[in-house]
Structure formats: C-alpha cells, structure tokens
Scaffold this motif. Structure first.
Motif, PDB file in Angstrom:
ATOM      1  N   LEU A  40       0.891  -1.111   0.055  1.00 34.91           N
ATOM      2  CA  LEU A  40      -0.096   0.001   0.017  1.00 34.91           C
ATOM      3  C   LEU A  40       0.831   1.361  -0.012  1.00 34.91           C
ATOM      4  CD1 LEU A  40      -2.740  -1.038   2.719  1.00 34.91           C
ATOM      5  CD2 LEU A  40      -2.747  -1.375   0.179  1.00 34.91           C
ATOM      6  N   GLU A  41       0.584   2.063  -0.933  1.00 33.49           N
ATOM      7  CA  GLU A  41       1.537   3.312  -0.717  1.00 33.49           C
ATOM      8  C   GLU A  41       0.864   4.330   0.093  1.00 33.49           C
ATOM      9  OE1 GLU A  41       1.169   5.177  -4.822  1.00 33.49           O
ATOM     10  OE2 GLU A  41       1.707   3.407  -5.723  1.00 33.49           O
ATOM     11  N   PHE A  46      -7.106   0.374   1.492  1.00 32.95           N
ATOM     12  CA  PHE A  46      -7.003  -1.000   1.289  1.00 32.95           C
ATOM     13  C   PHE A  46      -8.611  -1.641   1.603  1.00 32.95           C
ATOM     14  CE2 PHE A  46      -7.189  -5.402   2.582  1.00 32.95           C
ATOM     15  CZ  PHE A  46      -6.395  -6.021   1.550  1.00 32.95           C
ATOM     16  N   SER A  47      -9.330  -2.264   0.547  1.00 29.23           N
ATOM     17  CA  SER A  47     -10.626  -2.861   0.738  1.00 29.23           C
ATOM     18  C   SER A  47     -10.328  -4.272   0.466  1.00 29.23           C
ATOM     19  CB  SER A  47     -11.770  -2.399  -0.417  1.00 29.23           C
ATOM     20  OG  SER A  47     -12.564  -3.310  -0.510  1.00 29.23           O
ATOM     21  N   LEU A  48     -10.828  -5.096   1.413  1.00 30.69           N
ATOM     22  CA  LEU A  48     -10.547  -6.631   1.383  1.00 30.69           C
ATOM     23  C   LEU A  48     -11.540  -7.129   0.445  1.00 30.69           C
ATOM     24  CD1 LEU A  48      -9.065  -8.972   2.225  1.00 30.69           C
ATOM     25  CD2 LEU A  48     -10.690  -9.142   4.155  1.00 30.69           C
ATOM     26  N   LYS A  98      -5.742   3.965  10.031  1.00 30.45           N
ATOM     27  CA  LYS A  98      -7.049   4.469  10.132  1.00 30.45           C
ATOM     28  C   LYS A  98      -8.020   3.459   9.618  1.00 30.45           C
ATOM     29  CE  LYS A  98      -9.953   8.507   8.388  1.00 30.45           C
ATOM     30  NZ  LYS A  98     -10.243   8.890   9.565  1.00 30.45           N
ATOM     31  N   ASP A  99      -8.914   3.282  10.482  1.00 29.11           N
ATOM     32  CA  ASP A  99     -10.205   2.380  10.475  1.00 29.11           C
ATOM     33  C   ASP A  99     -11.229   3.245   9.241  1.00 29.11           C
ATOM     34  OD1 ASP A  99     -12.135   0.294  10.440  1.00 29.11           O
ATOM     35  OD2 ASP A  99     -12.945   1.394  12.054  1.00 29.11           O
ATOM     36  N   ILE A 100     -11.602   2.580   8.414  1.00 31.51           N
ATOM     37  CA  ILE A 100     -12.363   3.154   7.321  1.00 31.51           C
ATOM     38  C   ILE A 100     -13.754   2.349   7.488  1.00 31.51           C
ATOM     39  CG2 ILE A 100     -13.247   3.096   4.894  1.00 31.51           C
ATOM     40  CD1 ILE A 100     -10.743   5.145   5.973  1.00 31.51           C
ATOM     41  N   MET A 127     -14.187  -4.886   5.145  1.00 26.27           N
ATOM     42  CA  MET A 127     -13.368  -4.400   5.828  1.00 26.27           C
ATOM     43  C   MET A 127     -12.153  -3.613   5.048  1.00 26.27           C
ATOM     44  SD  MET A 127     -10.200  -4.396   7.258  1.00 26.27           S
ATOM     45  CE  MET A 127      -9.183  -5.722   6.542  1.00 26.27           C
ATOM     46  N   ALA A 128     -12.076  -2.431   5.593  1.00 26.68           N
ATOM     47  CA  ALA A 128     -11.121  -1.354   4.786  1.00 26.68           C
ATOM     48  C   ALA A 128     -10.524  -0.390   5.891  1.00 26.68           C
ATOM     49  CB  ALA A 128     -11.826  -0.809   3.725  1.00 26.68           C
ATOM     50  N   PHE A 129      -9.115  -0.311   5.496  1.00 25.46           N
ATOM     51  CA  PHE A 129      -8.324   0.591   6.341  1.00 25.46           C
ATOM     52  C   PHE A 129      -7.381   1.404   5.539  1.00 25.46           C
ATOM     53  CE2 PHE A 129      -5.470  -3.119   5.873  1.00 25.46           C
ATOM     54  CZ  PHE A 129      -4.376  -2.532   5.882  1.00 25.46           C
TER      55      PHE A 129
END
Length: 238
Positions: A40-41, A46-48, A98-100, A127-129
């Motif tokens: 991840l840049e 990131f989306s699972l 960061k929790d998205i 689940m994404a962060f």
C-alpha cells in the motif's frame, strides 16, 4: 524490503486460531494467498472485498459454514473468510492505521477479541483501512496448521498505539426457546441449537505521534442474544 516506500520495520502482527482439517480453512488459505505481498502506498486505502473479489468456486473458494441473523448457520462459498478479515483488521488496528470500515459479528464468537472482529460479505460488508502514514505498508500473511497470521511492515514514524479493553458494559443471559413435539415422550428434551449471550462491549484506541497524545477512539458494539433451541416431548403415552 520496499526501500522506495521507506518500509523499514514490523509495525504490527496478529494471529487467530482455527481447527485443522475443516473446509473453511481452505477459504482462509485462499484469502491469505490473495492478500500476501500486497503493498500500500502512502494515503492508499485497502479494501478486502475489492482485493479478494466475489467468493466463488471459480475464484478458488469452497462452501463452508457462514452465519446470518435471518438464517443462522448455513453453507456458502467463502465461509471462513471473515476469520482472515478479522486477523487483518486487528493487525491494522494494533498498527494504528485509520479504520475506514469494519463490522463485528452479530453474535460473539469466542476465538476472537470481543468487539474487535471484521465480518465480510460480498456486496454489503467490507473491511477497509487507510495507510495514513508517509511510508508504504507491505502485508505478509502466514498460514500454520492451526493458525493464520498477518504481519504489517512499514514505518512507525514515531507513532505509538495504546489499546484498552474489551470492557463489558452489559450482558443479556442466554434464554431458552422450547418447541413442543407430540411424537416424543413427555419429559424428553433435545437441544438443537446452542445459544449466545447478548453483550455490549467497548474497546478504546489512542494513537500518539512523536509523543503527542492523540484522540481516544471509542469502538462500541452490541452482540445479539440468541436463545438456545430445545425440542421437548409432550406425549404422555409414548
């Protein structure tokens, strides 16, 4: 390792356990394979769900138990993917990223930290962060005979993470729901489903940077109480 993105250290790691030999383990392994070595840049989310795609036979998934409020436990493709999701979520949570979005299960499953799960459903629950640092993240997954682990490599950049909890705020005991069966002798009881207590739980996280204490985040969740189901006989002549 990832020198261009200043990936220099282990930021966080988390593992969860499973019973070897179950079909769901194949789905955990498939999800881990798809995510392993993702980079991840800085600033990237990131989306699972996006990474795994729809859980189908063509995509390498098998049928295994899943749970829904309306249907209870049933078999569907990708059962077990939520365990991988929970493992990755906790690695990101501990790492201070960061929790998205994430959603714990509607019932409490004791192999996971209470209130810190991330269930997964294609098209509805992700689940994404976000990588909210100035450095990259390298995601490494490791599958053991009875456990799955996720390790995040990156750069802490002087950040520290303080976790508190889980703190139980309230609990509803398991009730019993009876169904009468006239074909069984009176006094006979047979449990067909175990129950789950209703629990209100809170977790807290404080991410501090360069010694400056950050905001204390509160994560509150309510697990549903699900009654145990018992069939009882009502036939006095049987």
């Amino acid at each position: 390792m990832g020198a261009g993105f200043d990936i220099t250290e282990v930021v966080s790691s988390f593992s969860t356990n499973f019973t070897a030999g179950q079909e769901r383990v194949k789905n955990i392994a498939r999800a881990a394979e798809q995510v392993n070595n993702t980079v991840l840049e800085p600033g990237e989310t990131f989306s699972l769900n996006e990474t795994l795609g729809k859980r189908t036979a063509e995509n390498g998934y098998v049928k295994a138990p899943v749970y829904s409020d309306s249907d209870g436990f049933f078999e569907d493709f990708g059962g077990g993917a939520s365990q991988f999701s929970t493992t990755l979520f906790n690695a990101a949570f501990i790492g201070g990223y960061k929790d998205i979005t994430h959603s714990p299960h509607s019932i409490y499953i004791s192999r996971y930290p209470m209130g810190r799960e991330a269930t997964l459903n294609w098209g509805s629950i992700d689940m994404a962060f976000k990588n909210d640092t100035n450095s990259g993240i390298l995601i490494r997954t490791g599958l053991g005979s009875t456990s799955i682990s996720v390790t995040l490599y990156g750069n802490k950049e002087g950040r520290t993470v303080k976790l508190e909890g889980p703190v139980e705020m309230g609990r509803i005991p398991i009730e019993t729901a009876y169904t009468d069966d006239a074909s069984l002798p009176i006094g006979t009881e047979r449990q067909v489903q175990g129950g789950y207590p209703g629990i209100v739980v809170e977790n807290y996280r404080t991410v501090s940077t360069q010694g400056k204490e950050g905001r204390r985040e509160r994560y509150r969740w309510t697990y549903n109480m699900v009654p145990r189901k018992v069939i009882r006989g009502t036939n006095p002549a049987a």
